[in-house]
Design a protein around this motif. Structure first.
Motif, PDB file in Angstrom:
ATOM      1  N   GLY A   1      -6.155  -2.262  -3.060  1.00 52.62           N
ATOM      2  CA  GLY A   1      -5.124  -1.247  -2.803  1.00 52.62           C
ATOM      3  C   GLY A   1      -4.515  -1.428  -1.420  1.00 52.62           C
ATOM      4  N   GLU A   2      -5.367  -1.619  -0.425  1.00 49.52           N
ATOM      5  CA  GLU A   2      -4.881  -1.811   0.952  1.00 49.52           C
ATOM      6  C   GLU A   2      -4.046  -3.077   1.059  1.00 49.52           C
ATOM      7  OE1 GLU A   2      -8.274   0.217   3.784  1.00 49.52           O
ATOM      8  OE2 GLU A   2      -8.767  -1.639   2.756  1.00 49.52           O
ATOM      9  N   ASN A   3      -4.469  -4.097   0.323  1.00 49.42           N
ATOM     10  CA  ASN A   3      -3.725  -5.347   0.359  1.00 49.42           C
ATOM     11  C   ASN A   3      -2.323  -5.201  -0.216  1.00 49.42           C
ATOM     12  OD1 ASN A   3      -4.799  -7.977   1.396  1.00 49.42           O
ATOM     13  ND2 ASN A   3      -6.647  -7.090   0.494  1.00 49.42           N
ATOM     14  N   LEU A   4      -2.217  -4.345  -1.222  1.00 47.36           N
ATOM     15  CA  LEU A   4      -0.884  -4.117  -1.803  1.00 47.36           C
ATOM     16  C   LEU A   4       0.007  -3.329  -0.853  1.00 47.36           C
ATOM     17  CD1 LEU A   4      -1.853  -3.383  -5.472  1.00 47.36           C
ATOM     18  CD2 LEU A   4      -0.210  -5.104  -4.714  1.00 47.36           C
ATOM     19  N   LEU A   5      -0.549  -2.230  -0.339  1.00 48.51           N
ATOM     20  CA  LEU A   5       0.232  -1.373   0.570  1.00 48.51           C
ATOM     21  C   LEU A   5       0.519  -2.095   1.879  1.00 48.51           C
ATOM     22  CD1 LEU A   5      -1.060   2.275   0.743  1.00 48.51           C
ATOM     23  CD2 LEU A   5       0.976   1.369  -0.343  1.00 48.51           C
ATOM     24  N   PHE A   6      -0.534  -2.643   2.432  1.00 51.41           N
ATOM     25  CA  PHE A   6      -0.502  -3.297   3.734  1.00 51.41           C
ATOM     26  C   PHE A   6       0.157  -2.417   4.792  1.00 51.41           C
ATOM     27  CE2 PHE A   6      -0.032  -6.985   6.619  1.00 51.41           C
ATOM     28  CZ  PHE A   6      -1.354  -7.383   6.539  1.00 51.41           C
ATOM     29  N   GLY A   7      -0.309  -1.178   4.829  1.00 51.90           N
ATOM     30  CA  GLY A   7       0.209  -0.253   5.835  1.00 51.90           C
ATOM     31  C   GLY A   7      -0.611   1.025   5.818  1.00 51.90           C
ATOM     32  N   THR A   8      -0.346   1.899   6.794  1.00 54.03           N
ATOM     33  CA  THR A   8      -1.046   3.169   6.860  1.00 54.03           C
ATOM     34  C   THR A   8      -0.195   4.232   6.191  1.00 54.03           C
ATOM     35  OG1 THR A   8      -1.658   2.424   9.056  1.00 54.03           O
ATOM     36  CG2 THR A   8      -2.324   4.647   8.452  1.00 54.03           C
ATOM     37  N   PRO A   9      -0.737   4.905   5.168  1.00 55.48           N
ATOM     38  CA  PRO A   9       0.057   5.960   4.537  1.00 55.48           C
ATOM     39  C   PRO A   9       0.295   7.118   5.505  1.00 55.48           C
ATOM     40  CG  PRO A   9      -2.063   5.656   3.401  1.00 55.48           C
ATOM     41  CD  PRO A   9      -2.072   4.776   4.592  1.00 55.48           C
ATOM     42  N   VAL A  10       1.474   7.674   5.470  1.00 54.46           N
ATOM     43  CA  VAL A  10       1.778   8.877   6.249  1.00 54.46           C
ATOM     44  C   VAL A  10       1.997   9.978   5.232  1.00 54.46           C
ATOM     45  CG1 VAL A  10       3.310   9.935   7.934  1.00 54.46           C
ATOM     46  CG2 VAL A  10       2.924   7.465   7.987  1.00 54.46           C
ATOM     47  N   GLY A  11       1.174  10.995   5.277  1.00 51.67           N
ATOM     48  CA  GLY A  11       1.325  12.072   4.292  1.00 51.67           C
ATOM     49  C   GLY A  11       0.707  11.695   2.965  1.00 51.67           C
ATOM     50  N   GLU A  12       1.138  12.385   1.898  1.00 47.29           N
ATOM     51  CA  GLU A  12       0.441  12.329   0.621  1.00 47.29           C
ATOM     52  C   GLU A  12       0.936  11.231  -0.313  1.00 47.29           C
ATOM     53  OE1 GLU A  12      -2.237  14.510  -0.627  1.00 47.29           O
ATOM     54  OE2 GLU A  12      -2.320  14.325   1.555  1.00 47.29           O
ATOM     55  N   GLU A  13       2.159  10.743  -0.097  1.00 50.52           N
ATOM     56  CA  GLU A  13       2.801   9.873  -1.080  1.00 50.52           C
ATOM     57  C   GLU A  13       1.905   8.689  -1.491  1.00 50.52           C
ATOM     58  OE1 GLU A  13       5.747  10.468  -2.480  1.00 50.52           O
ATOM     59  OE2 GLU A  13       5.770   8.625  -3.665  1.00 50.52           O
ATOM     60  N   PHE A  14       1.396   7.976  -0.498  1.00 52.16           N
ATOM     61  CA  PHE A  14       0.595   6.791  -0.808  1.00 52.16           C
ATOM     62  C   PHE A  14      -0.864   6.986  -0.419  1.00 52.16           C
ATOM     63  CE2 PHE A  14       4.888   4.904  -0.300  1.00 52.16           C
ATOM     64  CZ  PHE A  14       5.022   4.420  -1.602  1.00 52.16           C
ATOM     65  N   ALA A  15      -1.332   8.244  -0.430  1.00 53.96           N
ATOM     66  CA  ALA A  15      -2.724   8.515  -0.080  1.00 53.96           C
ATOM     67  C   ALA A  15      -3.645   7.763  -1.037  1.00 53.96           C
ATOM     68  CB  ALA A  15      -2.997  10.016  -0.151  1.00 53.96           C
ATOM     69  N   PRO A  16      -4.746   7.168  -0.523  1.00 55.84           N
ATOM     70  CA  PRO A  16      -5.575   6.268  -1.335  1.00 55.84           C
ATOM     71  C   PRO A  16      -6.031   6.886  -2.657  1.00 55.84           C
ATOM     72  CG  PRO A  16      -6.329   6.299   0.943  1.00 55.84           C
ATOM     73  CD  PRO A  16      -5.240   7.309   0.841  1.00 55.84           C
ATOM     74  N   GLU A  17      -6.379   8.206  -2.630  1.00 53.65           N
ATOM     75  CA  GLU A  17      -6.984   8.777  -3.828  1.00 53.65           C
ATOM     76  C   GLU A  17      -6.017   8.892  -5.006  1.00 53.65           C
ATOM     77  OE1 GLU A  17      -7.087  10.038  -0.858  1.00 53.65           O
ATOM     78  OE2 GLU A  17      -6.041  11.964  -0.806  1.00 53.65           O
ATOM     79  N   LYS A  18      -4.709   8.860  -4.734  1.00 54.60           N
ATOM     80  CA  LYS A  18      -3.812   8.903  -5.891  1.00 54.60           C
ATOM     81  C   LYS A  18      -2.815   7.742  -5.882  1.00 54.60           C
ATOM     82  CE  LYS A  18      -1.778  12.965  -3.669  1.00 54.60           C
ATOM     83  NZ  LYS A  18      -1.170  14.256  -3.921  1.00 54.60           N
ATOM     84  N   LEU A  19      -3.255   6.677  -5.214  1.00 55.91           N
ATOM     85  CA  LEU A  19      -2.367   5.528  -5.076  1.00 55.91           C
ATOM     86  C   LEU A  19      -2.010   4.918  -6.431  1.00 55.91           C
ATOM     87  CD1 LEU A  19      -0.991   3.754  -3.034  1.00 55.91           C
ATOM     88  CD2 LEU A  19      -3.027   2.346  -2.906  1.00 55.91           C
ATOM     89  N   ALA A  20      -3.024   4.789  -7.307  1.00 54.14           N
ATOM     90  CA  ALA A  20      -2.795   4.101  -8.579  1.00 54.14           C
ATOM     91  C   ALA A  20      -1.809   4.866  -9.457  1.00 54.14           C
ATOM     92  CB  ALA A  20      -4.117   3.913  -9.306  1.00 54.14           C
ATOM     93  N   LYS A  21      -1.646   6.146  -9.186  1.00 53.91           N
ATOM     94  CA  LYS A  21      -0.742   6.960 -10.000  1.00 53.91           C
ATOM     95  C   LYS A  21       0.687   6.901  -9.477  1.00 53.91           C
ATOM     96  CE  LYS A  21      -2.974  10.685 -12.499  1.00 53.91           C
ATOM     97  NZ  LYS A  21      -3.832  11.847 -12.329  1.00 53.91           N
ATOM     98  N   ASN A  22       0.865   6.317  -8.295  1.00 53.67           N
ATOM     99  CA  ASN A  22       2.176   6.342  -7.667  1.00 53.67           C
ATOM    100  C   ASN A  22       3.205   5.568  -8.502  1.00 53.67           C
ATOM    101  OD1 ASN A  22       4.245   5.034  -5.669  1.00 53.67           O
ATOM    102  ND2 ASN A  22       3.439   6.884  -4.689  1.00 53.67           N
ATOM    103  N   GLU A  23       4.297   6.247  -8.824  1.00 60.21           N
ATOM    104  CA  GLU A  23       5.308   5.674  -9.724  1.00 60.21           C
ATOM    105  C   GLU A  23       5.886   4.376  -9.172  1.00 60.21           C
ATOM    106  OE1 GLU A  23       6.316   6.208 -12.722  1.00 60.21           O
ATOM    107  OE2 GLU A  23       4.756   7.757 -12.896  1.00 60.21           O
ATOM    108  N   TYR A  24       6.231   4.435  -7.893  1.00 58.28           N
ATOM    109  CA  TYR A  24       6.880   3.261  -7.299  1.00 58.28           C
ATOM    110  C   TYR A  24       5.950   2.054  -7.324  1.00 58.28           C
ATOM    111  CZ  TYR A  24       8.728   0.044  -3.875  1.00 58.28           C
ATOM    112  OH  TYR A  24       9.165  -1.100  -3.265  1.00 58.28           O
ATOM    113  N   LEU A  25       4.689   2.294  -6.907  1.00 57.09           N
ATOM    114  CA  LEU A  25       3.740   1.192  -6.870  1.00 57.09           C
ATOM    115  C   LEU A  25       3.531   0.619  -8.279  1.00 57.09           C
ATOM    116  CD1 LEU A  25       1.822  -0.498  -5.159  1.00 57.09           C
ATOM    117  CD2 LEU A  25       0.035   1.140  -5.621  1.00 57.09           C
TER     118      LEU A  25
END
Lengths: 155, 907
Positions: free
Chosen positions: B596-620
């Motif tokens: 997951g971190e390798n895909l994002l390769f950044g620090t999430p700010v706020g809830e949008e890309f928070a690790p616990e719901k990352l897989a559900k993120n539409e854009y990702l």
């Protein structure tokens, strides 16, 4: 598969010889692979014990402080288990252990080991055997040492 | 002694204000009565035409004259006005009177309100003032929340009463007496009837109110105890959970609330019954007037006119009487509350005010030697804590007091800082009795630390500097409106006997010199020194590293960290530490990070890309689909789930080992098992989107070197790298603020200082890996002289309520640092490091002793330790057990004598 390598090596440790492959796999999974460079301390005498180590490859030295200077009292090689006493009876580490070479270990945390023993009594019996053997060896060493001491003081 | 009667208290502290307000009330009377009289004049005069019977007649307006013994003194001749003008003139006067009346009322109410608030402030302050002088042992029985409830809530209604305390009864009494007098003049008998009935009211009602007072008292005490219990539950919440006593607590609260309910219900019943009786008595009087007065009138003993006048006058009587009784009710209520509170604050053996007086001169050095002479202390159950202890402490000497927790060593140390009062024997400082010495000397020249520490909520720096805030070092200079605010504060404080000291002034007195103000650099050096000695420096440094810095607000700092990042990278290469760290490279797969971190390769700010719901993120998800990664990850997810389930198949469900799986919630294992079954039967293609999501989610937390299941190959890594690039390049505009990408060349505002410094990950599975990387970072920062900046950042860490965001070890180190920062003449350290293990304690004892040794003003030390081996660095050792000093002497002597100390060492 790295996990499978570890399982194989664990099977060679006398303590875990009686375990089923699936149990060994579980043990490998719940423990942490830890590499020490030469000269690193695994732990120091009088620390509180929180983990035991299985040597996967390399050599470790057991060191005891006698009259303020460090004395190497034993060397441990592949398949040896280190530091289980402090875990089993909640005493501080009785000796220090140092990596004599680059040392690959599997680090089993206190809690995990106790849970394993509870879950697999065969392992507890094996551990008892190892400890008893070690006690026997230590007792023999002690009597030899006493005899020599007597001889020295007599002479 | 605090005054217990509320009226006396009010009179003593607001005499002149009470007289003034009474004067103003009396002054307002004439206009009030005039405004009552004027409508009649307007109606009768200009409107109905009395005195204006013939056209063109003029009447005098505003003639001011007095008639004294037949002689008329004319002040103002008045103006002659005809009817219409007279209407306007009188109406205008009416309006003026109404305004004047309104202004009077406004002034009186404001004045009374202010008076009440000032008295309230005075009461609250004096309660707190007394609390600060309570003997320490009193606090063993006090619940803090009960005290808070008293100071805050219980005295609150008193303020409202105080404004009316004297004015109301005088005014109402006056009105009642006037009405009574009028009735008496009309007819004595009827007057006597009225007096009799009022007498009954005044006798019966207070009797009934006795119960009300009792109930009021009970209500107050039960409510206070409720507050105490609430505080207790909050403080002990962890023990409620670990002992499963939440139901016991619920029952306790429920029973208390029931008690309060019953009391309040009874209170209402009695209150309204009293009211009913009161009204009844008031209504019976006119009944008697009609019966008795009517009888007299029929008998011809009084004329009807008199009777009508009496009944009319009586109309004015009940309302002041009722209000008077209400006032009395309120007085009782407030009196109960006040005396209840005051009683709690009236404690024997309070610290003499003189001992807390603010010194005018720098507090002189502590007088040595300190002599403990035949000191004996028992606790309130009669247990001996300390028995005939004798000890001498010289300037600059160090003494270790060795003994277990019930040995009396703690009591001995605490007595030296006056936390215990001896039953016999004495402690003297240079011949002066300890209890005669001002608190400023003990509090400033003695550094004290024990195993628990008081930390006000705030930053770590505030916690440390708390020990230096004895009194303002210099007056703060204000200008303009701020100056007026300050002056107003001082004025009001003077009126209510509050402290006039300015909380915003410079309170930091260093090195015991009052003149020298707290210079930033001096304070900083002091902080760094004591942090080092107390072993807290690394903790603070760590906190600083974990802190976040906004590069826009502090560009210099961000730049420094970026140069430090470069320096760290070359250091890692030079020292061959590369195997310890994996540096982030946008073009390379980071093996030590999750998928997951390798895909994002950044620090999430706020809830949008928070690790616990990352897989559900539409854009990702869309990125994964487009890169053809989704199917691969689903397959990998199945592989991972299979291996995991295989591992645990022999174990009973809900076995503790399941918690070992870091990439899967153990509870969901059966879900995954079912999912696998379905995938096998129906094929991967048949899985629903949600099921696919579950499998992808599993892979997102996977780290190869940690989990070692051989899931990741080069092919997958390359695919993920493509996904990473697509993710970044295609990121919609509205999401740019929700992630801060890792970039080796820039400062990442969303990441901690540490992450910014490293811009990489510590390799898994290397012994002491994290420590060694930390050491490298620490050394780099030191080399670049950034360590102080990081420490400063760490000192800003918010330690939470009572320092609960720090570990107990950190809190104890902080306590020790705070004792040192005072630069005291003597350190009294009562097992300050009990939460640390032996080796850590020994290291810090050594550090502190070294720090003291090199200090220009070398303080004496009394250090209570449990472990005899910790005592070796001290000039003298005192061994205690069972409240007695067993032996005292130099280490070598004690070793030779083969006594208690050598026995302890051998253990």
């Amino acid at each position: 598969m790295a996990l499978n390598d570890e399982v194989e090596m664990l099977g060679n440790v006398s303590l875990f010889a009686g375990l089923q492959p699936s149990q060994l796999k579980l043990l490998a999974f719940t423990s942490q692979r830890l590499t020490f460079t030469k000269g690193d301390m695994l732990f120091n005498q009088n620390d509180s014990g929180d983990a035991a180590y299985v040597v996967l490859c390399g050599t470790a030295e057991v060191i005891v402080k006698i009259n303020g200077s460090d004395v190497v009292v034993a060397t441990l090689e592949k398949n040896a288990i280190i530091g289980e006493i402090a875990i089993l009876c909640d005493v501080p580490r009785t000796a220090s252990v140092r990596a004599a070479t680059k040392l690959e270990t599997l680090c089993i945390e206190k809690e995990q080991l106790l849970k394993l023993l509870k879950e697999f009594p065969a392992m507890a019996i094996d551990l008892m055997k190892v400890l008893a053997e070690r006690l026997a060896a230590t007792t023999a060493d002690l009597s030899t040492a006493r005899a020599e001491l007597n001889k020295l003081s007599a002479g | 002694m605090l005054e217990r009667s509320i009226l006396k208290f009010t009179w003593i502290h607001s005499r002149s204000s009470q007289l003034w307000i009474l004067f103003i009330v009396l002054l307002s009377m004439p206009t009030y009565f005039m405004s009552l009289d004027l409508p009649k004049q307007i109606v009768n005069g200009p409107i109905l035409g009395q005195g204006f019977e013939t056209a063109g007649v003029e009447q005098t307006f505003l003639k001011l004259s007095w008639t004294i013994s037949g002689q008329e003194w004319i002040l103002f001749e008045g103006i002659q006005l005809e009817r219409l003008n007279m209407l306007f003139a009188l109406s205008g006067t009416f309006l003026t009177l109404i305004i004047v009346n309104g202004l009077f009322k406004f002034y009186i109410n404001t004045y009374k309100g202010r008076l009440g608030e000032r008295m309230l402030r005075r009461i609250r302050y004096s309660l707190m003032d007394r609390l600060l002088r309570f003997p320490v042992r009193a606090f063993r029985r006090i619940k803090s929340s009960e005290i808070a409830s008293m100071v805050k809530d219980e005295v609150e209604p008193i303020g409202g009463f105080m404004g009316d305390a004297f004015v109301q009864p005088l005014l109402l009494g006056g009105q009642a007496i006037t009405a009574m007098a009028f009735i008496m003049v009309q007819n004595v008998y009827l007057g006597l009837i009225a007096i009799f009935m009022i007498g009954i009211q005044f006798i019966i009602i207070p009797r009934m109110r006795r119960h009300l007072i009792r109930l009021g008292k009970e209500r107050q005490i039960t409510a206070r105890k409720l507050a105490g219990r609430v505080g207790e539950i909050v403080d002990g919440i962890t023990h409620v959970h670990v002992n499963d006593t939440s139901h016991y607590e619920r029952a306790d609260i429920s029973s208390r609330l029931a008690k309060i309910f019953y009391i309040r219900y009874e209170l209402f019943q009695r209150k309204f019954f009293t009211k009913f009786l009161n009204n009844l008595l008031a209504q019976i009087t006119p009944f008697l007037f009609y019966v008795v007065g009517g009888y007299f009138a029929l008998q011809g003993k009084i004329d009807v006119g008199q009777l009508v006048a009496v009944i009319a006058a009586y109309k004015d009587l009940p309302s002041p009487i009722k209000e008077l009784i209400d006032w009395d009710q309120q007085r009782l209520d407030v009196e109960v509350k006040f005396s209840q509170v005051v009683e709690q604050f009236d404690i024997e053996d309070m610290l003499d005010e003189k001992l807390q007086a603010i010194p005018q001169d720098p507090v002189g050095p502590l007088a040595f030697p300190i002599e403990v002479n035949g000191l004996s202390i028992t606790d309130d159950t009669g247990t001996t804590l300390l028995s005939r202890a004798r000890l001498t402490i010289n300037a600059g000497s160090s003494l270790a007091v060795v003994g277990p927790s019930n040995s009396g060593a703690d009591v001995l140390a605490d007595t030296i800082v006056r936390l215990y009062v001896p039953d016999s024997g004495s402690v003297s400082f240079g011949g002066e009795d300890l209890f005669e010495i001002s608190e400023s000397v003990i509090g400033r020249r003695v550094g004290y630390a024990a195993s628990d520490i008081f930390l006000p909520q705030g930053s770590l720096r505030d916690g440390l500097l708390y020990a230096l805030k004895h009194q303002p070092v210099s007056e703060r200079v204000y200008e303009g409106p701020d100056e007026q605010t300050r002056q107003r504060f001082v004025r009001e404080a003077a009126i209510t006997s509050n402290s006039k000291l300015d909380i915003d002034a410079d309170w930091l007195s260093i090195d015991n010199s009052l003149a020298e103000s707290g210079e930033g650099a001096v304070i900083h050096q002091l902080l760094v020194d004591v942090l080092e000695a107390s072993g807290l420096e690394d903790d603070v440094f760590n906190l600083g590293l974990r802190g976040e810095v906004d590069p826009h607000k502090n560009p210099q700092f961000a730049d420094n960290i970026l140069s430090a990042r470069k320096a760290l990278r070359s250091r890692i290469e030079e020292r061959k530490l590369s195997e310890l760290v994996e540096l982030f490279d946008p073009q390379a797969y980071a093996e030590q990070a999750t998928i997951g971190e390798n895909l994002l390769f950044g620090t999430p700010v706020g809830e949008e890309f928070a690790p616990e719901k990352l897989a559900k993120n539409e854009y990702l998800r869309s990125v994964l689909r487009d890169a053809g990664l989704e199917d691969i990850l689903v397959t990998k997810g199945i592989e991972l789930a299979e291996t995991t389930i295989g591992l645990f198949q022999d174990l009973p469900p809900d076995h503790e080992f399941f918690n070992q799986i870091t990439f899967m919630d153990a509870e969901r294992l059966p879900d995954y098992a079912a999912l696998l079954k379905r995938a096998k039967q129906a094929g991967e293609a048949a899985l629903t989107s949600d099921e696919r999501y579950m499998l992808i989610e599993l892979t997102f937390s996977y780290v190869e070197p940690q989990h070692r299941m051989g899931l990741i190959d080069e092919e997958l890594q390359n695919r993920i790298l493509d996904g990473r690039n697509n993710f970044k390049n295609g990121l919609p505009e509205n999401l740019t603020e929700t992630i801060s990408f890792y970039d080796p060349e820039t400062y990442n505002a969303a990441a901690s200082v540490q992450d910014n410094l490293l811009m990489g990950r510590v390799t898994h599975g290397i012994a002491r890996g994290p420590q060694r990387v930390f050491e490298a970072m620490s050394a780099t920062l030191k080399e670049m002289e950034l360590r102080d900046e990081i420490l400063d950042l760490g000192l800003e860490f918010d330690i939470g309520s009572a320092g609960k965001r720090l570990s107990s070890v950190q809190r104890q180190k902080l306590g020790l640092a705070r004792a040192l920062i005072k630069q005291p003449d003597m350190l009294v350290l009562n097992r300050p490091l009990s939460a640390l293990d032996g080796r850590q304690q020994a290291a810090i004892v050594g550090n502190v002793m070294k720090y003291i040794e090199h200090h220009p003003n070398k303080p004496a030390v009394i250090w209570v330790v449990s472990d005899a081996s910790l005592a070796s660095d001290f000039d003298e050792i005192c061994v205690m057990a069972g409240g007695k000093i067993l032996e005292t002497g130099k280490r070598e002597a004690l070793m030779k004598s083969n006594g208690a100390y050598s026995k302890m060492l051998a253990e």
